[in-house]
Enzyme design. Structure first.
Site, short mmCIF file in Angstrom:
data_model
loop_
_atom_site.label_atom_id
_atom_site.label_comp_id
_atom_site.label_asym_id
_atom_site.label_seq_id
_atom_site.Cartn_x
_atom_site.Cartn_y
_atom_site.Cartn_z
N GLY A 7 -29.30 33.24 -29.26
CA GLY A 7 -29.17 34.69 -29.10
C GLY A 7 -28.32 35.29 -30.19
N CYS A 42 -26.58 50.31 -29.51
CA CYS A 42 -26.14 51.60 -28.96
C CYS A 42 -26.69 52.79 -29.74
CB CYS A 42 -24.62 51.67 -28.92
SG CYS A 42 -23.87 50.41 -27.86
N GLY A 113 -27.72 37.54 -23.43
CA GLY A 113 -27.73 38.97 -23.14
C GLY A 113 -28.16 39.27 -21.72
N ALA A 114 -28.69 40.47 -21.54
CA ALA A 114 -29.12 40.93 -20.22
C ALA A 114 -30.51 41.54 -20.35
CB ALA A 114 -28.13 41.95 -19.67
N ARG A 133 -34.23 48.47 -24.53
CA ARG A 133 -33.20 47.45 -24.65
C ARG A 133 -33.07 46.91 -26.07
NH1 ARG A 133 -28.49 46.32 -22.43
NH2 ARG A 133 -27.93 44.12 -22.62
N SER A 274 -19.16 25.54 -17.56
CA SER A 274 -18.82 24.37 -16.75
C SER A 274 -19.09 23.06 -17.49
CB SER A 274 -19.61 24.39 -15.44
OG SER A 274 -21.00 24.50 -15.68
N ALA A 280 -20.27 30.33 -23.84
CA ALA A 280 -21.15 31.49 -23.64
C ALA A 280 -20.38 32.78 -23.92
CB ALA A 280 -21.72 31.50 -22.23
N VAL A 281 -21.10 33.77 -24.43
CA VAL A 281 -20.49 35.07 -24.74
C VAL A 281 -21.49 36.19 -24.42
CG1 VAL A 281 -19.04 34.16 -26.60
CG2 VAL A 281 -21.33 35.00 -27.13
N GLY A 282 -20.97 37.43 -24.37
CA GLY A 282 -21.84 38.60 -24.28
C GLY A 282 -22.13 39.06 -22.87
#
Length: 814
Positions: A7, A42, A113-114, A133, A274, A280-282
């Site tokens: 990503g 954005c 991301g989402a 998005r 874990s 992980a980020v974001g």
């Protein structure tokens, strides 16, 4: 070392770039299933609205520039389908060729991301329905608008992106409506702040359906029929879904990584999942919110970039740098307004059962005497125990961003309202005030916690039994005449303070002014006189905005005007005076207007510029009351410009003709005449007419309490009190009274024939909205005090009555 990053965009791209700066010799590969690795997410709405005209400006990095500058291989259109944490390999599908292969790693960073929410509604896949998005979504929306000549659009969801899209589509020339299930837009802010945005939407002619939902989309010739839950069908050319997003955790879940209670990938303070070799980020990660301590998500670019930097440090050099979490500081431009929030809203604090108090202030963007000052609204939520700042929100035309960032820094550092009081900003008249609105928010909160004042919110007042309180409007008479809270009496703070001593002590006194400052001063006076008193939080400005109609449910409403006005015509030829009242708070603009109009002759015009956002309503009321003509009123970037023409003595109501209102002067305290007065008043009120009853001299006895309690009076007042009836039950007949026998016979006959008593008629009149005004001069002459009058009576003078009479077509003297 070999680092793989799944990503791009904010989190993944910033991690990759930081890793290269830390380790020049490492092999770094980034995988992105889309075509673009780093772009201004954005900025997408502003490209659609053509504020950003060149598409290329959206791209921060391309695969080629990333390779040239950072020596990082960026593989686009490459979807990672599986992570094997045991073997430390990922499975990748090349979307262009269909080839599937594996890639090994030493350390893996996930930045998936989402994904936008698409509810399973009928017709959800109809052509012309979009989400926004990424760049591909943007291209599809823009192409559809141009190819289909879109004139009407519906946005489902009123979050930050949804409102930004509403503005940009509107500016593009498309008529826009917004549908939102909640009772407000922008759920990170509280209702008091959102209601300002609602009113601004109405002024721009954007449709707003609150507490509404879409149940189906149906393709029809010429567009899409959108079926709403309440029943109406709206036909549009395009629909944009902005319902929200959810973390994309499919890959992480299938890899056996722990998913948190909010649905995001659970990470520790080092951004480690874990599994020790996977970070992980974001938007997809869950991390405790610094204010609440509870797990939370943050769908924001700023935190994602910071996480990427911290994550890269820990991946390359071992876990040593800690992430402290995001307080979700967010801001948006909505037409002329800027609105933002940091920390926790009241709704979230309620949900988490965290105790809090709230303070609302209204202040100017810079010194009021310097040109261009505009009002902003600030709300803070804070701990009742130690004053810790829990959340902050602001809305206004100018200066909102820096105030929000000041408060965000205090929240981020675990600071308190006392830190707000002591914040030292760069002050000069063009930029701030000596007491900045942020300082003022701290002062108000400190007054509340220290017990210097008690406050009541607009919600609490709405739910309060009015029989136990007395509303006192301490604004000027001019402000009061242009609108107040129903049932309030007007005792201006300036020049009328002595009247405070006549207020009843058996009820809680609720004082209010325009924004809270004069109300606070009045509260301090009354508290020291022994009264139980509260100040209305945020003043009449907050109450009126929150209590106003919030939605704009018309399909495509035109911009709202306070009154119907005629075209300006040759304004420059007639205009005699121009007044700059920017920066002045109410009643300043109205007083400047009054002073200016007094210098004009009939037919001459005045132009006034004002930044007090309530002026657009006030000027219409003022013109109507004074018999002047409101020619035009408009708002641009927070500055309201009104043009008025001096009247020539016409009746001061719309069109110069009296309305169907009714007024009665009640001079007599004869039982039969009082009965006749209230029968007529109730009859008129039942037809929807506005009825005002003005009680003067003996008529005051009709509205006296039976048992007012102990009342302080001088000797003359006591003598009058012994001679006058002590309430409606002691009134006599004008004829055949027979020392009281006649009046008792009259009441018995009325009971036998089931005719309402005078006392019942009085209560009916109050319930029907009949306005009771007691003549102040008559009260002074007869020694009658405010405490002796029944609840719901306003005290005024002859000018108050004459204003009502001039708006009426029936005036009776009884």
């Amino acid at each position: 070392m070999k680092y793989l990053i799944v990503g791009g965009v904010a989190g993944g791209a910033s991690t990759a770039a930081r890793l290269r700066r830390l380790d020049e010799n490492a092999e770094i590969i980034m995988f992105e299933r889309g075509e673009y690795i780093s772009y201004a997410n954005c900025g997408l709405p502003y490209y659609i609205g053509e504020l950003i005209y060149e598409r290329e400006k959206l791209f921060v990095q391309t695969p080629e520039s990333f390779a040239a500058r950072f020596n990082i291989e960026a593989r686009v259109r490459s979807e990672v389908e599986r992570v094997d944490t045991g073997k430390k390999v990922i499975t990748v599908r090349d979307l262009a060729s269909g080839r599937v292969y594996e890639e090994a790693y030493d350390k893996l960073v996930l930045s998936p991301g989402a994904a936008p929410v698409r509810p399973p509604l009928e017709g959800i896949d109809t052509e012309g329905i979009f989400t926004l998005r990424n760049v591909n979504d943007t291209d599809r929306v823009k192409e559809y608008i141009e190819d289909h000549d879109v004139k009407r659009a519906l946005i489902v969801g009123a979050g930050f992106i949804g409102l930004e899209m509403a503005e940009n589509l509107h500016e593009y020339g498309i008529k826009v409506s917004v549908v939102e299930m909640a009772d407000q837009v922008m759920t990170p802010v509280d209702y008091e702040i959102a209601s300002v945005v609602h009113q601004h939407f109405k002024s721009k002619g954007v449709g707003l359906h609150l507490q509404e939902a879409v149940t189906a989309f149906r393709p029809v010739e010429g567009g899409i029929d959108v079926v709403l839950r309440s029943g109406p069908v709206t036909r549009v050319d395009m629909v944009l879904l902005s319902i929200g997003v959810r973390p994309d955790v499919k890959l992480a879940r299938e890899a056996g990584l722990e998913i948190g209670e909010t649905g995001g990938i659970k990470v520790n303070e080092y951004m480690q999942t874990s599994h020790p070799d996977v970070y992980a980020v974001g938007d997809a990660v869950e991390f405790p919110n610094p204010v609440s301590g509870r797990p939370a998500l943050a769908f924001l670019a700023g935190p994602a970039n910071k996480q990427g930097r911290i994550c890269a440090d820990n991946v390359a050099r071992g876990n040593h740098q800690k992430y402290k979490g995001s307080i979700n500081t967010a801001i948006a431009k909505v037409f002329d307004l800027t609105v933002g929030a940091a920390g926790l809203s009241a709704k979230m604090l309620d949900r988490l059962q965290i105790p809090y108090r709230e303070a609302i202030v209204h202040g100017a963007s810079h010194a009021g005497y310097y040109p261009g000052a505009v009002m902003m609204d600030i709300k803070i939520n804070f701990s009742p125990e130690d004053g810790r700042l829990l959340g902050a929100q602001a809305v206004g035309v100018d200066g909102v961003d820096k105030r929000l960032e000041m408060m965000s820094a205090v929240i981020r550092g675990g600071g308190t309202i006392y830190d707000l009081m002591e914040l030292e900003q760069a002050y000069a008249p063009p930029y701030s005030s000596a007491k900045d609105p942020v300082n003022m928010a701290g002062f108000v909160a400190d007054n509340m916690l220290s017990g210097k004042v008690k406050v009541m919110s607009w919600r609490e007042l709405r739910a309060t039994d009015r029989s136990g309180v007395m509303l006192v409007d301490v604004r000027s008479a001019e402000e009061f005449a242009m609108g107040s809270i129903e049932g309030a009496v007007n005792i201006p703070l300036d020049g009328s303070r002595a009247e405070f001593r006549n207020l009843p002590k058996d009820r809680t006194i609720v004082v209010f002014c325009a924004i809270g400052l004069r109300g606070y001063i009045a509260a301090r006076v009354l508290m020291q006189l022994g009264y139980e008193v509260v100040n209305l939080n945020g003043g009449y400005r907050t109450y009126a905005t929150a209590m106003a109609e919030q939605g704009n449910p018309l399909k495509y409403a035109e911009p709202e005007k306070p009154v119907e006005v005629k075209a300006p015509g040759k304004v420059e030829e007639k205009k005699s005076i121009a007044i700059d009242a920017c920066g002045l708070q109410c009643p300043g603009p109205v007083l400047k207007l009054k002073s200016g109009m007094e210098q004009l002759q009939a037919g001459e015009r005045l132009e006034i510029k004002v930044t007090d956002q309530g002026f657009s309503r006030d000027v219409a009321s003022w013109a109507k009351m004074t018999g002047n003509q409101l020619v035009d009123v408009k708002e641009e970037k927070g500055i309201i410009t009104a043009i008025l023409e001096k009247g020539g003595g016409a009746c001061p109501v719309a069109g110069g003709k009296p309305s169907n209102n009714k007024t009665l002067i009640v001079f007599s305290d004869d039982l039969d005449k009082a009965l006749a007065s209230f029968v007529i008043a109730n009859g008129a009120a039942s037809t929807g007419r506005k009825v005002t009853m003005f009680f003067t001299f003996w008529g005051l006895n009709v509205i006296k309490k039976e048992r007012p309690g102990a009342v302080k009076k001088d000797a003359m007042g006591k003598m009058f009190g012994m001679m006058l009836p002590s309430g409606s039950r002691e009134l006599s007949l004008s004829k055949m009274n027979m020392m009281g026998i006649g009046s008792r016979m009259m009441r018995k006959i009325m009971r036998d024939k089931r005719i309402d008593s005078l006392e019942s008629l009085i209560e009916q009149a109050k319930a029907n909205g009949v306005e009771f005004i007691a003549c102040q001069m008559s009260m002074d002459v007869m020694g009658i005090t405010r405490e002796e009058l029944i609840d719901g009576v306003n005290v005024g003078g002859v000018a108050t009555y004459l204003e009502r009479a001039e708006e009426a077509n029936v005036n009776l003297f009884v």
